[in-house]
Design a protein around this motif. Sequence first.
Motif: not given
Length: 210
Positions: A49-53, A56-60
Motif C-alpha cells: 500500500e505504501i508503494r501504491r500511494l 517506487d521512489t521511496v524503495f531501493d
Amino acid sequence: MTVWVGLTGGIGSGKSAAAQCFADLGVPRIDADAAAHSLTASDGIALPEIRRLFGDTVFDTQGLLRRDILRKEIFASPSRKALLESVMLPLIFLEIKKQQETFTDAAYGIVEIPLLTEKRQFINLIRRVLTISAPLEKRIGRVMARSGLTRGEVADIISHQASESERLLLADDVLLNDGSLKSLREKTMRLHAFYSGIFALKPTQGKHNG
C-alpha cells in the motif's frame, strides 16, 4: 486478564528507558514503534500500500523501504503524512492488539506509544496513561547527544509534537525523569508496586505522581 498501561512522552523524555525499566521488572512490554517497523520491514504487510500511494521512489532496488526518503517527504507535507498514517495507524493498532492477546497472566503490561496524545484512537487499547515528563532543556540535550542533531533541529521536532501540557492533561500518572538512570529505576519500581497493587484489586484508581 492483563490490564494495559499506555506509556508516552515527548522526544527526549526518556520514555523508552522507562519502558525498559518496567520490562526489567518482568512487566510485559509492547512497543508501538517496533510494531510499525516490523510492518514496514522486508516483506512487511504495509509495503504494497505504501508503494501504491508513494511510488517506487521511496524503495531501493531490492524493494526495501527507504525510510529516510519517506521521512523527509512526510515531514515536508502534512497531507502526505496523513496519507501514510491512514495506512499505518490501523495496522499498528491491530498489531498491538494481537500482541496483547499473547499475555494473559500478568497483572498489567506496558504499551509504549509515543504519539498517544496525538492519536487518541490508541486509548482504546489501554486502561491507564503514564506520561514520562522531563524539563525541556534536558530533553533537547538528550536528543542532541544521541542523534547528532542541532539544537534547532531538535526544537523543530518538538514543535511538531503535542505540548507537554496536553500530555499531562491526558495522564493518569506522571513520572518526572529529571535525574539519573538510577533515579528513574527507583521511580519505576515505586510505580510497579503501585500498579501491581491496584490492578490486582480493581481496574482504576486515583492519579499517581512519581
